[in-house]
Design a protein around this motif. Structure first.
Motif, mmCIF file in Angstrom:
data_model
loop_
_atom_site.group_PDB
_atom_site.id
_atom_site.type_symbol
_atom_site.label_atom_id
_atom_site.label_comp_id
_atom_site.label_asym_id
_atom_site.label_seq_id
_atom_site.Cartn_x
_atom_site.Cartn_y
_atom_site.Cartn_z
ATOM 1 N N TYR A 92 0.868 -1.183 0.000
ATOM 2 C CA TYR A 92 0.000 0.000 0.000
ATOM 3 C C TYR A 92 0.900 1.226 0.000
ATOM 4 N N LYS A 93 0.710 2.083 -0.982
ATOM 5 C CA LYS A 93 1.628 3.209 -1.181
ATOM 6 C C LYS A 93 1.533 4.263 -0.085
ATOM 7 N N ARG A 94 0.345 4.415 0.486
ATOM 8 C CA ARG A 94 0.132 5.552 1.405
ATOM 9 C C ARG A 94 0.495 5.237 2.857
ATOM 10 N N GLY A 95 0.801 3.990 3.160
ATOM 11 C CA GLY A 95 1.160 3.669 4.538
ATOM 12 C C GLY A 95 1.266 2.176 4.744
ATOM 13 N N TYR A 96 1.672 1.799 5.937
ATOM 14 C CA TYR A 96 1.890 0.370 6.224
ATOM 15 C C TYR A 96 1.318 -0.059 7.569
ATOM 16 N N LYS A 97 1.002 0.889 8.440
ATOM 17 C CA LYS A 97 0.696 0.539 9.835
ATOM 18 C C LYS A 97 -0.598 -0.264 9.999
ATOM 19 N N ALA A 98 -1.522 -0.104 9.067
ATOM 20 C CA ALA A 98 -2.795 -0.828 9.168
ATOM 21 C C ALA A 98 -2.700 -2.257 8.644
ATOM 22 N N LEU A 99 -1.546 -2.623 8.091
ATOM 23 C CA LEU A 99 -1.360 -3.943 7.479
ATOM 24 C C LEU A 99 -0.228 -4.706 8.168
ATOM 25 N N PRO A 100 -0.256 -6.040 8.109
ATOM 26 C CA PRO A 100 0.964 -6.773 8.471
ATOM 27 C C PRO A 100 2.088 -6.280 7.546
ATOM 28 N N HIS A 101 3.269 -6.061 8.104
ATOM 29 C CA HIS A 101 4.348 -5.499 7.295
ATOM 30 C C HIS A 101 5.706 -6.028 7.756
ATOM 31 N N PHE A 102 6.645 -5.957 6.843
ATOM 32 C CA PHE A 102 8.029 -6.323 7.134
ATOM 33 C C PHE A 102 8.812 -5.058 7.462
ATOM 34 N N GLN A 103 9.839 -5.202 8.306
ATOM 35 C CA GLN A 103 10.683 -4.051 8.652
ATOM 36 C C GLN A 103 12.143 -4.464 8.755
ATOM 37 N N ILE A 104 13.009 -3.533 8.380
ATOM 38 C CA ILE A 104 14.432 -3.602 8.730
ATOM 39 C C ILE A 104 14.732 -2.309 9.458
ATOM 40 N N GLY A 105 15.347 -2.400 10.631
ATOM 41 C CA GLY A 105 15.593 -1.169 11.382
ATOM 42 C C GLY A 105 16.711 -1.300 12.398
ATOM 43 N N LEU A 106 16.901 -0.207 13.126
ATOM 44 C CA LEU A 106 17.948 -0.133 14.148
ATOM 45 C C LEU A 106 17.400 0.445 15.445
ATOM 46 N N TRP A 107 17.803 -0.149 16.554
ATOM 47 C CA TRP A 107 17.831 0.494 17.863
ATOM 48 C C TRP A 107 19.314 0.803 18.136
ATOM 49 N N GLY A 108 19.587 1.503 19.221
ATOM 50 C CA GLY A 108 20.990 1.761 19.556
ATOM 51 C C GLY A 108 21.766 0.495 19.869
ATOM 52 N N SER A 109 21.049 -0.557 20.258
ATOM 53 C CA SER A 109 21.694 -1.806 20.703
ATOM 54 C C SER A 109 21.746 -2.900 19.643
ATOM 55 N N HIS A 110 20.865 -2.820 18.637
ATOM 56 C CA HIS A 110 20.791 -3.914 17.668
ATOM 57 C C HIS A 110 20.055 -3.496 16.388
ATOM 58 N N ALA A 111 20.285 -4.296 15.350
ATOM 59 C CA ALA A 111 19.473 -4.190 14.128
ATOM 60 C C ALA A 111 18.336 -5.199 14.231
ATOM 61 N N PHE A 112 17.242 -4.951 13.519
ATOM 62 C CA PHE A 112 16.142 -5.919 13.520
ATOM 63 C C PHE A 112 15.611 -6.137 12.114
ATOM 64 N N ILE A 113 15.191 -7.378 11.886
ATOM 65 C CA ILE A 113 14.582 -7.794 10.618
ATOM 66 C C ILE A 113 13.332 -8.561 11.027
ATOM 67 N N ILE A 114 12.157 -7.970 10.833
ATOM 68 C CA ILE A 114 10.956 -8.534 11.456
ATOM 69 C C ILE A 114 9.730 -8.475 10.541
ATOM 70 N N LEU A 115 8.737 -9.227 10.953
ATOM 71 C CA LEU A 115 7.366 -9.146 10.450
ATOM 72 C C LEU A 115 6.520 -8.648 11.620
ATOM 73 N N ALA A 116 5.676 -7.657 11.373
ATOM 74 C CA ALA A 116 4.949 -7.037 12.484
ATOM 75 C C ALA A 116 3.478 -6.816 12.161
ATOM 76 N N VAL A 117 2.652 -6.979 13.214
ATOM 77 C CA VAL A 117 1.256 -6.529 13.197
ATOM 78 C C VAL A 117 1.138 -5.587 14.385
ATOM 79 N N ILE A 118 0.876 -4.309 14.131
ATOM 80 C CA ILE A 118 0.825 -3.361 15.242
ATOM 81 C C ILE A 118 -0.612 -2.929 15.514
ATOM 82 N N TYR A 119 -0.798 -2.141 16.566
ATOM 83 C CA TYR A 119 -2.155 -1.919 17.093
ATOM 84 C C TYR A 119 -3.073 -1.209 16.107
#
Length: 209
Positions: A78-105
């Motif tokens: 979906y071009k306009r956003g991702y939060k309403a859908l199950p989605h994949f992410q690659i990201g960083l916290w200060g302590s680690h990188a993450f590669i995940i599949l997420a369903v958020i609220y």
């Protein structure tokens, strides 16, 4: 020695004081890498799943005081956003990188997604030993899936079904110490392997055969 993809400086961005200064560090050092990953993996998901997937690089635009503690690129069809859908992410916290599949609220289909996953919990037995699960995308901590398979996994999925603000994340965390050793080729390979393992769970979430 080949150039590493992530550097100490990328992770150190999250130690910079103040919203403006931290955002400047993110934009200069980290965001170009998310955009590069975004271009690569939007094509990867589009090819594998047979419809167009779009990259969404975190802009942190709504923040006015607190600097972001993590940042990411997300992928959804979906071009306009991702939060309403199950989605994949690659990201960083200060302590680690993450590669995940997420369903958020924000996902309106959360209850049905949780019910599908509860019926197919056996899918999680096929995931590698180092995978993690979490019930909150706002926290860096996560639990090792291998320790949670008997009771913890079900608890997180039941909570996803029953609690409005509940979330579900599954994937890999790579410690900063390991991430800064990986070449670009190694990181791309690790992310692809992680996504390959997550695809059956994603397909269950979205009812794709």
């Amino acid at each position: 020695m080949s150039k590493t993809f992530w550097t100490e400086e990328d992770f150190d961005v999250f130690q910079i004081d103040g919203l403006e200064n931290r955002m400047a560090g993110l934009i200069e050092k980290v965001r170009p890498k998310f955009e590069e990953l975004g271009n690569h993996y939007s094509q990867y998901f589009s090819t594998l799943l047979g419809q167009e997937y779009y990259p969404h690089v975190a802009k942190h635009a709504r923040r006015s005081v607190n600097p972001p503690k993590d940042s990411w690129v997300a992928f959804a069809p979906y071009k306009r956003g991702y939060k309403a859908l199950p989605h994949f992410q690659i990201g960083l916290w200060g302590s680690h990188a993450f590669i995940i599949l997420a369903v958020i609220y924000e996902a309106p289909d959360k209850v049905a997604i949780a019910e599908r996953l509860l019926k197919k919990k056996g899918l999680f037995n096929k995931l590698p030993e180092d995978f993690i699960i979490s019930g909150d995308h706002m926290k860096p901590e996560a639990s090792m899936l291998k320790k949670e398979k008997k009771t913890g996994l079900e608890q997180v999925l039941v909570r996803l079904k029953d609690v409005k603000k509940a979330e579900f994340l599954v994937g890999r965390h790579i410690s900063k110490e390991v991430a800064v050793q990986l070449s670009e080729e190694d990181f791309i390979k690790l992310a692809e392997e992680t996504f390959d393992h997550l695809l059956p769970i994603y397909k269950t979430m979205i009812q794709m055969k």
